[in-house]
Design a protein around this motif. Sequence first.
Motif, PDB file in Angstrom:
ATOM      1  N   LYS A  61       4.225   5.678  -5.330  1.00 54.77           N
ATOM      2  CA  LYS A  61       4.255   5.736  -6.794  1.00 54.77           C
ATOM      3  C   LYS A  61       3.282   6.789  -7.311  1.00 54.77           C
ATOM      4  CE  LYS A  61       3.909   2.809 -10.894  1.00 54.77           C
ATOM      5  NZ  LYS A  61       3.669   1.423 -11.399  1.00 54.77           N
ATOM      6  N   VAL A  62       2.074   6.829  -6.727  1.00 58.46           N
ATOM      7  CA  VAL A  62       1.077   7.825  -7.133  1.00 58.46           C
ATOM      8  C   VAL A  62       1.593   9.228  -6.862  1.00 58.46           C
ATOM      9  CG1 VAL A  62      -1.226   8.733  -6.655  1.00 58.46           C
ATOM     10  CG2 VAL A  62      -0.867   6.268  -6.833  1.00 58.46           C
ATOM     11  N   LEU A  63       2.224   9.418  -5.693  1.00 62.92           N
ATOM     12  CA  LEU A  63       2.768  10.733  -5.344  1.00 62.92           C
ATOM     13  C   LEU A  63       3.865  11.142  -6.325  1.00 62.92           C
ATOM     14  CD1 LEU A  63       2.888  13.110  -3.400  1.00 62.92           C
ATOM     15  CD2 LEU A  63       4.524  11.809  -2.009  1.00 62.92           C
ATOM     16  N   SER A  64       4.719  10.192  -6.705  1.00 63.51           N
ATOM     17  CA  SER A  64       5.794  10.480  -7.656  1.00 63.51           C
ATOM     18  C   SER A  64       5.224  10.888  -9.010  1.00 63.51           C
ATOM     19  CB  SER A  64       6.699   9.254  -7.819  1.00 63.51           C
ATOM     20  OG  SER A  64       7.305   8.897  -6.593  1.00 63.51           O
ATOM     21  N   VAL A  65       4.191  10.156  -9.457  1.00 68.93           N
ATOM     22  CA  VAL A  65       3.565  10.482 -10.734  1.00 68.93           C
ATOM     23  C   VAL A  65       2.943  11.872 -10.687  1.00 68.93           C
ATOM     24  CG1 VAL A  65       1.693   9.867 -12.309  1.00 68.93           C
ATOM     25  CG2 VAL A  65       3.176   8.080 -11.372  1.00 68.93           C
ATOM     26  N   CYS A  66       2.307  12.206  -9.567  1.00 73.37           N
ATOM     27  CA  CYS A  66       1.676  13.529  -9.435  1.00 73.37           C
ATOM     28  C   CYS A  66       2.720  14.643  -9.470  1.00 73.37           C
ATOM     29  CB  CYS A  66       0.877  13.597  -8.131  1.00 73.37           C
ATOM     30  SG  CYS A  66      -0.596  12.551  -8.117  1.00 73.37           S
ATOM     31  N   ILE A  67       3.838  14.433  -8.774  1.00 76.15           N
ATOM     32  CA  ILE A  67       4.896  15.444  -8.752  1.00 76.15           C
ATOM     33  C   ILE A  67       5.499  15.624 -10.133  1.00 76.15           C
ATOM     34  CG2 ILE A  67       7.182  15.996  -7.834  1.00 76.15           C
ATOM     35  CD1 ILE A  67       6.352  14.611  -5.250  1.00 76.15           C
ATOM     36  N   MET A  94       0.821  -1.212   0.000  1.00 76.13           N
ATOM     37  CA  MET A  94       0.000   0.000   0.000  1.00 76.13           C
ATOM     38  C   MET A  94       0.853   1.259   0.000  1.00 76.13           C
ATOM     39  SD  MET A  94      -3.190   0.835  -0.081  1.00 76.13           S
ATOM     40  CE  MET A  94      -4.237   2.256   0.174  1.00 76.13           C
ATOM     41  N   GLU A  95       1.904   1.221   0.847  1.00 70.47           N
ATOM     42  CA  GLU A  95       2.796   2.375   0.922  1.00 70.47           C
ATOM     43  C   GLU A  95       3.536   2.588  -0.400  1.00 70.47           C
ATOM     44  OE1 GLU A  95       5.371   1.933   4.211  1.00 70.47           O
ATOM     45  OE2 GLU A  95       3.785   2.117   5.721  1.00 70.47           O
ATOM     46  N   LYS A  96       3.952   1.472  -1.035  1.00 71.92           N
ATOM     47  CA  LYS A  96       4.630   1.584  -2.323  1.00 71.92           C
ATOM     48  C   LYS A  96       3.722   2.187  -3.373  1.00 71.92           C
ATOM     49  CE  LYS A  96       7.934  -2.206  -1.706  1.00 71.92           C
ATOM     50  NZ  LYS A  96       8.404  -3.509  -2.254  1.00 71.92           N
ATOM     51  N   LYS A  97       2.436   1.772  -3.360  1.00 67.78           N
ATOM     52  CA  LYS A  97       1.482   2.287  -4.328  1.00 67.78           C
ATOM     53  C   LYS A  97       1.255   3.783  -4.112  1.00 67.78           C
ATOM     54  CE  LYS A  97      -3.088   1.408  -6.289  1.00 67.78           C
ATOM     55  NZ  LYS A  97      -4.309   0.558  -6.222  1.00 67.78           N
ATOM     56  N   ALA A  98       1.124   4.180  -2.846  1.00 66.25           N
ATOM     57  CA  ALA A  98       0.921   5.599  -2.540  1.00 66.25           C
ATOM     58  C   ALA A  98       2.140   6.420  -2.952  1.00 66.25           C
ATOM     59  CB  ALA A  98       0.642   5.767  -1.045  1.00 66.25           C
TER      60      ALA A  98
END
Length: 253
Positions: free
Chosen positions: A7-13, A1-5
């Motif tokens: 990854k999403v944060l990295s994509v958003c940035i 779950m933490e890895k997915k979050a």
Amino acid sequence: MEKKAGKVLSVCIIGAAVAVAVLPLAMTTGKSLEFKEGYKDLVMNPVYLRLIWNSVALLLPILAGQFLIAPLAAYGFCQWRWKYKEGLFFVYMIVMLMPMQLTLVPHYLVTGWLGIRHSWWAIILPAMFHPLGVFLIRQQIKDFPEECLEAARLDGAGEFQIYRRIMYPNMTGVISAMLILLFVDNWNIVDQAVVFIEESYKFPMSVYLSQLLDGEAVVYYAASVIYMLPALFAFLMAKEYLIEGISMSGVKS
């Protein structure tokens, strides 16, 4: 779950960074298409064509000078044995890290002594000897196997032969990266032109773009799009060399 979050944060940035970089270009291009007559006015007006030619005429000798000087200087810093080499290179790097505005005063004085203060050479000569190219190339060839060079010397090869036949072919990637970075940097010259050039007809297009907004906004958007195309084209054509050259320069110590 933490890895997915994560990854999403990295994509958003990354997406936000790309949007900030691309949005102004997209808006300028869109505006230029709204005012298509701006392209016609730009092409038909010899003043604007001359300004674009001024930018090209300033850029080409700078790139040619760096192409000839930077690899030789980098090879000298790596291979020649002399007492104050590292100290000189340290000073060289300090100059590279200084803001360009800080070096304008000594450039202004030196160009006055040389009698070239109010000519294009006052811009071209300092740019030809800018330390960035030497730094990038030296970092790549610093760890080149010394055994290869010593073997060439034992076979009777001179230093220039070693440079031309052995070392130079291994510099092509980083030289391409250097030329792209210098192309973009010097294509956008503003401060140097304002300080050293007195006649407005000798200005590069980068200086004149800011003046177009005063009453010629229609032409401004077209001029901005046309002016950014060479740098964009150069990047797209040589982006692999740019990535390779910078990455190889960065891993050396």
